[in-house]
Design a protein around this motif. Structure first.
Motif, PDB file in Angstrom:
ATOM      1  N   ASP A 123       0.950  -1.078  -0.058  1.00  0.00           N
ATOM      2  CA  ASP A 123       0.010   0.008  -0.121  1.00  0.00           C
ATOM      3  C   ASP A 123       0.791   1.262   0.080  1.00  0.00           C
ATOM      4  N   LYS A 124       0.144   2.243  -0.409  1.00  0.00           N
ATOM      5  CA  LYS A 124       0.957   3.578  -0.289  1.00  0.00           C
ATOM      6  C   LYS A 124       1.877   3.951   0.827  1.00  0.00           C
ATOM      7  N   GLN A 125       1.122   3.783   1.943  1.00  0.00           N
ATOM      8  CA  GLN A 125       1.722   4.206   3.384  1.00  0.00           C
ATOM      9  C   GLN A 125       3.001   3.359   3.351  1.00  0.00           C
ATOM     10  N   SER A 126       3.187   1.861   3.024  1.00  0.00           N
ATOM     11  CA  SER A 126       4.202   1.011   3.416  1.00  0.00           C
ATOM     12  C   SER A 126       5.042   1.524   2.237  1.00  0.00           C
ATOM     13  N   LYS A 149      17.715  18.169   7.831  1.00  0.00           N
ATOM     14  CA  LYS A 149      16.904  17.518   6.704  1.00  0.00           C
ATOM     15  C   LYS A 149      16.921  16.038   7.126  1.00  0.00           C
ATOM     16  N   TYR A 150      17.961  15.687   7.743  1.00  0.00           N
ATOM     17  CA  TYR A 150      18.113  14.279   8.176  1.00  0.00           C
ATOM     18  C   TYR A 150      17.446  13.979   9.352  1.00  0.00           C
ATOM     19  N   GLU A 151      17.298  15.011  10.297  1.00  0.00           N
ATOM     20  CA  GLU A 151      16.437  14.827  11.638  1.00  0.00           C
ATOM     21  C   GLU A 151      14.737  14.770  11.165  1.00  0.00           C
ATOM     22  N   GLU A 152      14.642  15.806  10.473  1.00  0.00           N
ATOM     23  CA  GLU A 152      13.146  15.792   9.820  1.00  0.00           C
ATOM     24  C   GLU A 152      12.881  14.343   9.067  1.00  0.00           C
ATOM     25  N   LEU A 153      13.633  13.830   8.358  1.00  0.00           N
ATOM     26  CA  LEU A 153      13.464  12.511   7.533  1.00  0.00           C
ATOM     27  C   LEU A 153      13.302  11.640   8.751  1.00  0.00           C
ATOM     28  N   THR A 154      13.955  11.356   9.851  1.00  0.00           N
ATOM     29  CA  THR A 154      13.936  10.527  10.768  1.00  0.00           C
ATOM     30  C   THR A 154      12.536  10.702  11.448  1.00  0.00           C
ATOM     31  N   GLU A 155      12.186  11.898  11.887  1.00  0.00           N
ATOM     32  CA  GLU A 155      10.786  11.918  12.336  1.00  0.00           C
ATOM     33  C   GLU A 155       9.665  11.491  11.554  1.00  0.00           C
ATOM     34  N   GLN A 156       9.886  12.116  10.218  1.00  0.00           N
ATOM     35  CA  GLN A 156       8.743  11.439   9.304  1.00  0.00           C
ATOM     36  C   GLN A 156       8.670   9.945   9.183  1.00  0.00           C
ATOM     37  N   LEU A 157       9.886   9.182   9.268  1.00  0.00           N
ATOM     38  CA  LEU A 157      10.189   7.826   9.171  1.00  0.00           C
ATOM     39  C   LEU A 157       9.396   7.222  10.450  1.00  0.00           C
ATOM     40  N   GLU A 158       9.561   7.913  11.568  1.00  0.00           N
ATOM     41  CA  GLU A 158       8.771   7.369  12.795  1.00  0.00           C
ATOM     42  C   GLU A 158       7.425   7.447  12.793  1.00  0.00           C
ATOM     43  N   GLU A 159       6.858   8.781  12.449  1.00  0.00           N
ATOM     44  CA  GLU A 159       5.455   8.916  12.189  1.00  0.00           C
ATOM     45  C   GLU A 159       4.870   7.917  11.186  1.00  0.00           C
ATOM     46  N   THR A 160       5.462   7.722  10.138  1.00  0.00           N
ATOM     47  CA  THR A 160       5.099   6.646   9.196  1.00  0.00           C
ATOM     48  C   THR A 160       4.768   5.455   9.721  1.00  0.00           C
ATOM     49  N   ARG A 161       5.954   4.912  10.585  1.00  0.00           N
ATOM     50  CA  ARG A 161       6.014   3.718  11.148  1.00  0.00           C
ATOM     51  C   ARG A 161       4.835   3.389  12.379  1.00  0.00           C
ATOM     52  N   GLU A 162       4.577   4.707  12.975  1.00  0.00           N
ATOM     53  CA  GLU A 162       3.484   4.605  14.085  1.00  0.00           C
ATOM     54  C   GLU A 162       2.316   4.482  13.060  1.00  0.00           C
ATOM     55  N   ILE A 164       1.470   3.003  10.428  1.00  0.00           N
ATOM     56  CA  ILE A 164       1.272   1.626   9.829  1.00  0.00           C
ATOM     57  C   ILE A 164       1.214   0.693  11.078  1.00  0.00           C
ATOM     58  N   ASP A 165       1.919   0.925  12.297  1.00  0.00           N
ATOM     59  CA  ASP A 165       1.535   0.031  13.494  1.00  0.00           C
ATOM     60  C   ASP A 165       0.187   0.152  13.897  1.00  0.00           C
ATOM     61  N   THR A 166      -0.091   1.175  13.851  1.00  0.00           N
ATOM     62  CA  THR A 166      -1.535   1.668  14.229  1.00  0.00           C
ATOM     63  C   THR A 166      -2.594   0.901  13.493  1.00  0.00           C
ATOM     64  N   SER A 167      -2.135   0.843  12.124  1.00  0.00           N
ATOM     65  CA  SER A 167      -3.411   0.168  11.061  1.00  0.00           C
ATOM     66  C   SER A 167      -3.207  -1.267  11.271  1.00  0.00           C
ATOM     67  N   LEU A 168      -1.797  -1.871  11.243  1.00  0.00           N
ATOM     68  CA  LEU A 168      -1.882  -3.205  11.824  1.00  0.00           C
ATOM     69  C   LEU A 168      -2.301  -3.627  13.220  1.00  0.00           C
ATOM     70  N   ASP A 169      -2.376  -3.057  13.956  1.00  0.00           N
ATOM     71  CA  ASP A 169      -3.080  -3.063  15.342  1.00  0.00           C
ATOM     72  C   ASP A 169      -4.577  -3.117  15.010  1.00  0.00           C
TER      73      ASP A 169
END
Length: 184
Positions: A123-126, A149-162, A164-169
């Motif tokens: 899916d698009k989010q993954s 930019k690296y810090e922002e990328l890391t934050e965006q990655l973690e938000e996306t992971r959260e 996905i985790d919420t969707s899977l839950d």
């Protein structure tokens, strides 16, 4: 994905011998098209493509411009930048799915394309999660982790992971309740 039996890959590089080599590597598993200029790549690109392997440094039309043009035209293929250009924090803004420094050997190329073809099924989010993870890994490998930019990328990655985790839950909970309802 293409309507043929094998996924479709577009190889784009201004070095014709390299394009031919990559095409030979891929031909037994994929339907391969080649382009030796950015203009030719944009002309060939359409919805039938599954993967684009794109060089960044090309005359007349750089890979960065090709990438923008493909995305503006709605090409949704997974794009891997295959390049000799050392990554900088600015890659965070680029809409690619993976980034590899040349040289790329046969095993690495086949593995990369296989992974990108598989990601097309996500899916698009993954897909977004894996593109962000690839960018972060690229910057880590290049030692470019001390930028905003690296810090922002890391934050965006973690938000996306959260997300996905919420969707899977949620899917897991819905499945559990469906199983309970079926038992009644």
């Amino acid at each position: 994905m293409t309507t043929t039996d094998s996924p479709s890959v577009l190889v784009v590089d201004d070095e014709e011998p390299l394009v031919e080599l990559y095409a030979r590597y891929l031909a037994s598993r994929y339907t391969v098209q080649t382009a030796t200029s950015g203009k030719q790549a944009v002309e060939l690109a359409d919805d039938s493509l599954d993967v684009v392997l794109l060089d960044r440094r090309m005359p007349q039309m750089s890979g960065d411009k090709v990438l923008r043009a493909l995305r503006e035209e709605g090409v949704t293929a997974q794009v891997a930048m295959l390049t000799a250009v050392e990554p900088k924090a600015s890659i965070v803004e680029m809409p690619f799915d993976d980034y590899r420094l040349k040289p790329v050997d046969k095993a690495d190329l086949l593995g990369l394309v296989e992974v990108l073809v598989e990601r097309n099924e996500y899916d698009k989010q993954s897909q977004e999660f894996f593109a962000l993870a690839a960018k972060r890994a690229t910057l880590q490998t290049a030692g470019k982790t001390d930028t905003e930019k690296y810090e922002e990328l890391t934050e965006q990655l973690e938000e996306t992971r959260e997300h996905i985790d919420t969707s899977l839950d949620k899917v897991g909970a819905e499945a559990a309740f469906a199983d309970l309802a079926a038992d009644d």
